[in-house]
Enzyme design. Structure first.
Site, short mmCIF file in Angstrom:
data_model
loop_
_atom_site.label_atom_id
_atom_site.label_comp_id
_atom_site.label_asym_id
_atom_site.label_seq_id
_atom_site.Cartn_x
_atom_site.Cartn_y
_atom_site.Cartn_z
N ASP A 172 -13.78 9.68 -31.44
CA ASP A 172 -14.78 10.75 -31.33
C ASP A 172 -15.15 11.22 -32.73
OD1 ASP A 172 -16.52 12.57 -30.24
OD2 ASP A 172 -14.98 13.82 -29.29
N LYS A 173 -16.17 12.04 -32.77
CA LYS A 173 -16.66 12.65 -34.01
C LYS A 173 -16.93 14.12 -33.75
CE LYS A 173 -20.78 14.29 -35.65
NZ LYS A 173 -21.71 15.19 -34.89
N HIS A 174 -16.81 14.91 -34.81
CA HIS A 174 -17.17 16.32 -34.70
C HIS A 174 -17.86 16.77 -35.96
CE1 HIS A 174 -16.97 20.45 -33.23
NE2 HIS A 174 -16.75 20.78 -34.50
N SER A 175 -18.91 17.59 -35.81
CA SER A 175 -19.58 18.22 -36.94
C SER A 175 -19.22 19.70 -36.96
CB SER A 175 -21.11 18.07 -36.81
OG SER A 175 -21.77 18.93 -37.73
N THR A 181 -24.49 20.84 -29.49
CA THR A 181 -24.80 19.55 -28.84
C THR A 181 -25.09 19.73 -27.36
OG1 THR A 181 -23.53 18.29 -30.45
CG2 THR A 181 -23.85 17.28 -28.30
N ARG A 228 -15.02 34.81 -31.15
CA ARG A 228 -15.37 34.60 -32.55
C ARG A 228 -16.86 34.82 -32.79
NH1 ARG A 228 -14.19 28.86 -33.44
NH2 ARG A 228 -15.03 29.19 -35.51
N SER A 254 -9.84 25.53 -33.29
CA SER A 254 -10.85 25.44 -32.24
C SER A 254 -11.35 24.01 -32.09
CB SER A 254 -12.01 26.38 -32.55
OG SER A 254 -13.02 26.27 -31.58
N LYS A 265 -9.64 21.20 -28.71
CA LYS A 265 -10.46 20.52 -27.70
C LYS A 265 -10.45 19.01 -27.90
CE LYS A 265 -14.28 22.87 -28.54
NZ LYS A 265 -13.92 23.98 -29.44
N LYS A 266 -10.59 18.58 -29.15
CA LYS A 266 -10.64 17.15 -29.41
C LYS A 266 -9.33 16.47 -29.04
CE LYS A 266 -14.85 16.87 -30.97
NZ LYS A 266 -15.87 16.13 -30.21
#
Length: 438
Positions: free
Chosen positions: A82-85, A122, A170, A185, A189-190
């Site tokens: 997976d990827k996260h920004s 997203t 937050r 955070s 989740k990831k």
């Protein structure tokens, strides 16, 4: 244990134990910890964060939040990646990267978020597609990942429920910027999704939460080290956000940028290359490519030859969207009823952009949330955004405002015009790719 003692310890600069953080996370999930206590914890973490310690606080907090709910396990014939920004303006990378990675043989159970502060989310972008559902439930989520190799969903209520509570707090308590809370955070989740590999896109600049390269590098290091400490292979690319990634900001308008890329290839070279670089690193970390350069070539090919578009269309249909979306997306996306052109008043070159102000303009148009629970208008936003370095003549368009009515468009036009700095001389365009961590 009790919440007040844990909050006081963090407030006073001490480090709560793993057991205390686990208790607090379970309290967030169960409701035993109140919203007021959650807000106090978030503020204490921001003001007295443990970013200077050896990383054990972040790892313990991340694990506690991950383990506050269900953690998925997979038995698949390929890597789970997976990827996260960390968030920016005009950042629609995930919508391209998930299907491209799937087309290259990876499995992508992407747990994503909604807009936070001035940055887009997203899930909000995908929900601009009529019928697209992001709340699948575990059984349907598993089945789709196994069948299509990709799904982009909201966190199931049973996955990292502590983060669901803290994430909402937050956004309304001015504690978004805490490195420790951002790290926990994102990763809770990831990691609850059962990932083997995670590639992070840490944004830096005027439109990012991290304004300087040094701050972005600190966050990237925290994310990579924490993910590895929790058992996931990870690396991070620091990328620039001095201007929107694509010349549009707003949910449906960014989906248009995605669909033009899927249909026509690298119409936006920076978007195309960022997707390829992140995907290439993920494939290399997963053992699907010899190195990140070979992996980037695989991702670029999937975007160019139609395989990513085909996978995206199947994902849209599987999650409730139109079965012919890839073929007829121009007819399917919502459009705002009022469009206003923002014109330049001076001659020169675009020397700088207050990218955060552009993001806030979209929020105030209704494309984001001013308060928890606000409904998002998917059609509103900005398009045709002038870029840093562009030559501008008086009367030339700086941007187009897409609004629900004339009053909203006029207010947004003032904000957009103020966000642009026009100078007399040509300028150097800011670097998009700043460097890798890990």
């Amino acid at each position: 244990m009790d919440a007040r003692t844990i909050i006081a310890k963090l407030r006073d600069g001490a480090r709560p134990s793993a057991a205390e953080l686990g208790w607090f996370a379970r309290g967030l999930a169960s409701g035993a910890v109140s919203d007021a206590q959650a807000g106090a914890f978030a503020m204490a973490a921001l003001m007295r964060g443990r970013t200077g310690d050896d990383g054990t606080f972040r790892v313990a907090l991340t694990r506690a939040m991950r383990d506050s709910g269900r953690v998925l396990e997979w038995d698949l014939n390929g890597p789970v990646v997976d990827k996260h920004s960390t968030g920016g303006v005009g950042d629609c990378v995930s919508l391209l990267l998930a299907p491209a990675l799937a087309a290259c043989g990876a499995y992508v159970p992407m747990i994503s978020g909604r807009g936070l502060g001035h940055t887009g989310g997203t899930l909000d972008k995908l929900e601009a597609i009529p019928g697209f559902g992001t709340e699948l439930g575990e059984e349907r989520f598993r089945a789709q990942v196994e069948d299509l190799r990709c799904a982009i969903v909201a966190a199931d209520a049973a996955m990292a429920p502590a983060d669901r509570r803290l994430y909402a707090v937050r956004d309304v308590t001015a504690t978004v910027e805490s490195v420790d809370l951002i790290t926990a955070s994102i990763l809770s989740k990831k990691l609850a999704a059962g990932l083997e590999v995670l590639v992070l896109d840490v944004k830096c600049g005027a439109g990012a939460f991290m304004k300087t390269p040094a701050a972005a590098r600190d966050l990237a290091q925290a994310l990579v080290e924490t993910a590895r400490g929790a058992g996931c292979r990870a690396s991070a690319l620091i990328s620039g956000m001095e201007q929107p990634l694509v010349p549009a900001a707003g949910n449906a308008l960014e989906v248009i940028e995605v669909m033009e890329t899927l249909a026509d290839g690298p119409v936006n070279p920076e978007l195309f290359e960022l997707v390829a670089r992140l995907g290439g690193e993920a494939l290399a970390r997963a053992g699907q490519a010899a190195d990140r350069r070979e992996g980037a070539a695989q991702i670029g090919a999937a975007l160019s030859d139609g395989r990513a578009a085909e996978r995206f269309g199947r994902m849209v249909a599987a999650q409730g969207g139109p079965v012919d979306f890839v073929e007829r997306w121009r007819d399917r996306l919502p459009a705002a009823p009022y469009v206003l052109e923002v014109q330049a008043t001076t001659e020169g070159h675009v020397a700088g952009i207050d990218t955060e102000a552009l993001g806030q303009a979209v929020v105030h148009l209704g494309g984001g949330r001013l308060r928890e629970g606000d409904r998002v208008n998917p059609a509103v936003g900005l398009s045709g955004l002038s870029r840093i370095g562009d030559r501008i003549e008086p009367g030339a368009p700086l941007a187009l405002i897409h609004a629900a009515d004339e009053a909203a468009a006029t207010a947004a036009a003032r904000a957009v015009a103020a966000a642009y700095r026009i100078g007399p001389a040509p300028v150097v365009v800011p670097e998009l790719f700043i460097g890798w961590v890990g």
